[in-house]
Enzyme design. Sequence first.
Site, PDB file in Angstrom:
ATOM      1  N   GLY A   1       0.808  -1.223   0.000  1.00 58.64           N
ATOM      2  CA  GLY A   1       0.000   0.000   0.000  1.00 58.64           C
ATOM      3  C   GLY A   1       0.838   1.269   0.000  1.00 58.64           C
TER       4      GLY A   1
ATOM      5  CB  CYS B   1     -17.889   3.138 -20.372  1.00 54.72           C
ATOM      6  SG  CYS B   1     -16.933   3.388 -21.876  1.00 54.72           S
TER       7      CYS B   1
ATOM      8  CG  HIS C   1     -14.924   5.595 -17.645  1.00 57.01           C
ATOM      9  ND1 HIS C   1     -15.195   4.311 -17.230  1.00 57.01           N
ATOM     10  CD2 HIS C   1     -14.634   5.524 -18.960  1.00 57.01           C
ATOM     11  CE1 HIS C   1     -15.061   3.481 -18.250  1.00 57.01           C
ATOM     12  NE2 HIS C   1     -14.717   4.194 -19.318  1.00 57.01           N
TER      13      HIS C   1
ATOM     14  CD  GLU D   1     -15.671   4.868 -13.731  1.00 54.92           C
ATOM     15  OE1 GLU D   1     -16.673   5.563 -14.021  1.00 54.92           O
ATOM     16  OE2 GLU D   1     -15.215   3.968 -14.486  1.00 54.92           O
TER      17      GLU D   1
END
Length: 545
Positions: free
Chosen positions: A18, A383, A509, A511
Amino acid sequence: MPNTKYIFFTGGVVSSLGKGIAAASLGVLLKNQGYNVTIQKFDPYLNLDPGTMSPYQHGEVFVTDDGCETDLDLGHYERFIDKSLSRSNNITSGMIYWDVLSKERRGDYLGATVQIVPHITNEIKARITQTLDADPADIVITEIGGTVGDIESLPFIEAIRQFQYDNENDCVHVHLTLVPYLESSGEFKTKPTQHSTKELRAIGIQPDIILCRSHMPIDKEIKRKVAMFCDVKADSVIAAHNAKSIYDVPLILEQQGMDRVVCRKLGLPESKSDLDDWKRFVQNMHDPTNLSINIAIVGKYTNLSDCYLSVVESLKHAAANANCNVDIKWVNSEDLRSDTVASQLNDVDGVLIPGGFGERGIKGKVQAARFARENNIPYLGLCLGMQVAVIDFAQHVCGLTDAMSIEFDPATKHPVIHLMDTQEGVVNKGGTMRLGQYPCNVEPNTKLHGLYQSSLIQERHRHRYEFNNAYRDQFSERGLVFSGVCPDNNLVEVVELADHPFFLACQYHPEFKSRPLKPHPLFYGFVEAAKAFTGSQQALFQTLG
Ligand code: GLN
């Protein structure tokens, strides 16, 4: 403002610790200290970008405003520091070699033997400062992909060693490692961290801060041991234990004063940080006072949520801001047929179909869009999710039973989704889609307008196919509303249904533009509609007794 400051993140022991979240979290803290921060990632693979890689390998491909296909960590960076980044924020080995070899062919190095050191390393160093052309930040955070000791990341590590040598007082090096907990002996082990630091030092870099990933919080004694053996100050060993969510990480780092340590090392004045809004968002996410909604994400990569990472994060942003909890039900589109769709989707409050490529699972996605449309379940198509909504409408409302996208059936009699003009004759696969931000006109008196409260929006794209305008009138007559259209080329960007509580699908998109404190209007509207849907279902059950 003094000189620009540079922070480097390397990782040790194992991959997938991470680093991206850690770098983004430090970005949040430094931004809250009042600094203009940018974050870039160096990826040591040879592809020019991840656009041609399988999502199984690489997870989601994130897209920037300027149309660069990037690593998914760029999405974390943008969401955490609330800033749009550009192609100079994601550099791969492929790009570096490509540029060096192009210069060699041009004759820029006439007379020289072109080598990894100095030619490749110089090019890498130049990319660190080049990010400032697009964004003159106070602080550049650079994450080096991979793990220290990998052969492929060596030129990057050597380049940042040289960079740190040249800019001694303006750099901080953070090394992220794993501190495993051994169940059998009931203790944390610092040896892997010591070895990894030793490896880094062997290449000439002494880390300033050691960030320790661990299962549980590590105690003072372990920190002291890491500090001692890795030769860093006691307050420069920071614990990064498992958190409830990625958005908790900045708070965990702040509690240990990581931003203060960084500012001190860089000679930067500190101002009191104010993370109140961030804390409120995290609090809402963990402890929503409202109800819970169940959203089906229908895709073909159902066991890998990294493939739809930004979609999942956008749902979380919207839910936290709408004060509700969101549960995601992963539905494999290959399992959906007309006789199975009801059993799979009858317990959900919303259906979301994200982007995708290739024919596998398409029929199931069409079934899912149809089920949502016919049963008044909120639907958000992104999309490919718009393209399948159009295919459903063509097949089941307009009676064009063999309507398809030519991506999946090149010989279809009704190519309701067809190749964009600009894609005709394109043979190369890499970086050739319609990519990045384009404008979209929003029709007044539509759901879309109600959500954006704007008549002109800008959204990011990644596709080759589009709605076939030859079918526009026929579809309009049957109730499909074309609420968003690109002014440049009349390309349909958004469709919706007027006689449905929430049925909206876009070619772009959304997002990629949602942020924790600024949820995207489409996701927010979708989550609110799902809340209303679950509320109406509960009322129905009560009435039925
Ligand atoms: N495969 C479709 C196209 O290329 C959809 C792309 C996507 O969902 N990103 O147009």
